[in-house]
Design an enzyme around this catalytic site. Structure first.
Site: not given
Ligand code: 5GP
Length: 173
Positions: A40, A95-96, A99, A127, A151, A157
């Site tokens: 990601g 990191e993307d 969460d 998030k 998202v 993805d």
């Protein structure tokens, strides 16, 4: 339904340039390894390292936490390890999304055990779930606060699709 744009490519580019400058200002001098979490973070990492005006090396950790589902499996699996040791180096983990924070904290523990000179985190998106659970362990660098929605785009993805969208988009159910 096609994904709906949340953050435009131009807004991402502006923020990445700011992050690169901020990272360069705040990280100690010395050897720096930027560690991207695959898959990601690959696009974010590619742009971010070009915005950090100092010598650095790039390395990657392959991680699987979601499989092809859109909810956390609660299991972090390393699918490919770093190419070189990080002992004595300054490490920036890229990191993307944060969460639940499970992936990030797992990787921080793993890297800390390898004796880096310093360890910092940079996430593209944070998030609300992360901010609620981990208010005591703030992220060092955050691109954007994300809504509580799934998202895609800019490397992110849904079942391996949409990574090539240039902006960050909300996947409507
Ligand atoms: P955590 O361990 O913090 O719950 O989840 C981290 C990983 O889950 C992220 O690195 C990312 O790969 C995936 N993830 C969490 N939320 C989203 C999302 O909204 N979209 C996508 N594409 N992946 C997400």
């Amino acid at each position: 339904m096609p994904p709906r744009e949340l953050i435009s490519p131009a807004a991402i580019a502006r923020r990445v340039a700011e992050l690169g400058a901020e990272i360069d200002r705040r990280l100690p001098a010395g050897p720096l390894t930027v560690v991207g979490v695959l898959r990601g973070a690959f696009m974010f990492m590619a742009d971010l390292v070009r915005a950090i005006p100092r010598d650095l090396t790039c390395d990657f950790l392959g991680v699987r936490s979601y499989g092809d589902a859109t909810v956390s499996s609660g299991v972090v699996e390393i699918t490919s390890d770093l190419g070189a040791p990080v002992a004595g180096r300054h490490v920036l983990l890229v990191e993307d999304i944060a969460d639940t924070g499970l992936t990030l904290h797992y990787l921080l523990d793993l890297l800390r055990a390898r004796g880096p000179a310093s360890l910092h985190t940079c996430v593209l998106l944070a998030k609300p779930s992360y901010r609620d659970r981990h208010s005591g362990t703030p992220l060092d660098f955050v691109g954007f606060d994300a809504p509580d929605a799934y998202v895609v785009g800019y490397g992110l993805d849904a079942a391996q699709l949409y990574r090539n969208l240039p902006g960050i988009n909300i996947l409507e159910p």
